[in-house]
Enzyme design. Structure first.
Site, PDB file in Angstrom:
ATOM      1  N   HIS A  15     -45.268 133.431 -70.910  1.00  0.00           N
ATOM      2  CA  HIS A  15     -46.552 133.504 -71.606  1.00  0.00           C
ATOM      3  C   HIS A  15     -46.341 133.451 -73.118  1.00  0.00           C
ATOM      4  O   HIS A  15     -47.112 132.809 -73.836  1.00  0.00           O
ATOM      5  CB  HIS A  15     -47.278 134.804 -71.235  1.00  0.00           C
ATOM      6  CG  HIS A  15     -47.697 134.875 -69.809  1.00  0.00           C
ATOM      7  ND1 HIS A  15     -48.997 135.105 -69.420  1.00  0.00           N
ATOM      8  CD2 HIS A  15     -46.999 134.755 -68.651  1.00  0.00           C
ATOM      9  CE1 HIS A  15     -49.077 135.122 -68.100  1.00  0.00           C
ATOM     10  NE2 HIS A  15     -47.864 134.923 -67.615  1.00  0.00           N
ATOM     11  N   GLU A 369     -42.098 120.771 -70.453  1.00  0.00           N
ATOM     12  CA  GLU A 369     -40.909 120.494 -71.257  1.00  0.00           C
ATOM     13  C   GLU A 369     -40.138 119.312 -70.684  1.00  0.00           C
ATOM     14  O   GLU A 369     -39.637 118.465 -71.437  1.00  0.00           O
ATOM     15  CB  GLU A 369     -40.028 121.744 -71.337  1.00  0.00           C
ATOM     16  CG  GLU A 369     -40.605 122.825 -72.239  1.00  0.00           C
ATOM     17  CD  GLU A 369     -39.948 124.177 -72.071  1.00  0.00           C
ATOM     18  OE1 GLU A 369     -40.422 125.137 -72.713  1.00  0.00           O
ATOM     19  OE2 GLU A 369     -38.962 124.288 -71.301  1.00  0.00           O
TER      20      GLU A 369
END
Length: 465
Positions: A15, A369
């Site tokens: 987070h 990513e």
């Protein structure tokens, strides 16, 4: 008036990372003042020498709040059922105190941005007369699944939870099966400790549906138009604003330092001291298998042994992140042909030209990513949104899903097969690599100057003037 965003996030690495990347982009793109607040348990791990105090890195000011679990939640001692009420009660008071303190020091906040599981932060903002915006750090598809679940489709899903292959067709979404849905929606026992998360997600949608926000509810989403264009309009009156992928700016710009940490270390885990980057430098382009199951996953001894077996069978060099807690499950981890580390900078690894495949649990941070770096994936989803993400990876054509056995284990032979599919010279592997490169370019275009996500973020800031 200068915009001042208070970015509030849950004290977990998965987070904190996307929240920090958004905070930095707001500071750089909008020239806004940023205060970043996570619970003390996370702040202490980010800044162990700060003595619970503020930290300012010149771009962001880090001010912690308490959620009632300053040493972190201990599942062996703390009552999981009491967790939501306690965090809401304590967090609301301490975050309110942060807002008052900033006001008194001449740094009034103009907007509160909060991430998952912190819907009470919207109530705090409302009490202070401030606008608040949810920052959704999972894919828009998962947001839409939850949206439909809480808006009339809960009965359909609940009545078929025991049938993993049951087809689920939700408005505006591609077809899924029960097994593709977020794991919390597939819980069958009322005694399951994660039942509380179903209630916490419900609270988030109650806030968005409330009278105060119904006509203006907006959600910032860590995705981009081109990736989930159809889904972005599948959530009724709630407007999803894609501003992602929120990954380190250096990664997207192709510069050498892709950690995105600036002058302050913000990892909750210390990178392993082994010289893994030098080791990667010694390997041929797209030859290395990178294996990591994130910051939360604990893998069984047999699973670790099967992964090692599959890696050795594939015959390819590998870099494997095996946390200390996991490694204690394995008496001896052979490193012949590879390197095993306890933690590393994932974005630096994924952006290295030697990496040719990412074996991943398919958390959303890892997924975006890999997309931003153009690295194909072998997915082994475990819980939360990971099964949905793995299905999306298949639909986008950037990887394959490893099939688990009856015990939920990815066997070595299956891992080896998947690696050959993704990295081999077959037509499917070539197509997967081509699509991974295509999505990499689209992701970078989206956040580049004038791209869809860049324009969306600027428009969002302008709307607050």
């Amino acid at each position: 008036m200068e915009q001042h965003f208070l970015v509030v996030t849950y004290p977990l690495q998965g987070h904190i990372n996307p929240a920090l990347h958004l905070a930095r982009r707001l500071a750089r793109v909008a020239g806004a003042r940023i205060t970043f607040s996570t619970a003390l348990s996370g702040h202490r791990r980010m800044f162990p020498s700060s003595a619970d105090g503020e930290v300012d890195d010149g771009l962001i000011c880090y001010v912690p709040h308490s959620d009632g679990y300053d040493d972190g939640f201990n599942q062996d001692v703390d009552d999981v059922k009491a967790y939501p009420l306690r965090t809401r009660s304590v967090g609301s008071k301490t975050l309110s105190a942060v807002l008052r303190s900033l006001e008194e020091r001449g740094r009034p906040v103009t907007c509160v941005i909060y991430t998952l599981l912190l819907s009470w932060a919207a109530g705090v903002a409302h009490e202070h007369g401030l606008p608040s915006v949810l920052y959704w750090i999972q894919p828009a598809t998962v947001f839409a699944i939850y949206y439909h679940y809480y808006h009339g489709y809960d009965g359909l899903i609940a009545s078929h939870r025991q049938d993993p292959l049951f087809p689920v067709n939700l408005p505006g979404l591609p077809p899924f099966r029960i097994c593709d849905l977020p794991s919390f929606l597939r819980i069958t026992s009322p005694d399951d400790p994660y039942v509380i998360l179903i209630e916490m997600f419900q609270e988030a949608f109650d806030v968005l549906d409330s009278e105060e926000t119904r006509s203006t509810a907006r959600v910032l989403a860590n995705t981009f138009d081109e990736l989930e264009s159809d889904v972005l309009v599948a959530t009724g009156k709630i407007k999803l604003i894609p501003i992602g992928p929120t990954v380190p700016s250096a990664l997207l710009e192709g510069t050498k330092d892709a950690t995105g940490t600036g002058s302050t270390g913000t990892d909750l885990f210390k990178p392993d001291e082994k010289q893994y980057m030098e080791w990667l430098d010694s390997k041929p382009e797209k030859s290395v298998v990178y294996v990591s199951f994130g910051s939360l996953a604990m893998i069984k001894k047999r699973q670790a042994e099967e992964i090692l077996r599959g890696l050795k069978e594939s015959g390819r060099p590998y870099l494997w992140v095996l946390r200390k807690e996991n490694r204690s499950e394995v008496a001896e981890v052979e490193e012949e042909g590879g390197m095993v580390v306890e933690w590393c900078s994932q974005v630096r690894v994924l952006s290295h030209p030697a990496v040719g495949c990412f074996v991943t649990h398919c958390g959303w941070n890892s997924t975006v990513e890999s997309i931003a770096c153009g690295v194909p994936t072998v997915t082994t989803p475990q819980w939360s949104d990971q099964s949905t993400n793995a299905r999306l990876v298949e639909l986008w054509g950037t990887g394959v899903r490893g099939e688990l056995d009856g015990e939920g284990i990815l066997e070595g032979a299956e891992l080896s097969r998947c690696l050959e599919t993704v990295m081999g010279e077959g037509e499917r592997g070539k197509e997967i690599r081509r699509r991974a490169e295509m999505w990499k370019e689209k992701a970078r275009e989206a956040v580049g100057e004038g791209g869809s996500s860049d324009c969306n973020l600027r428009a969002f800031v302008a709307s607050l003037q």
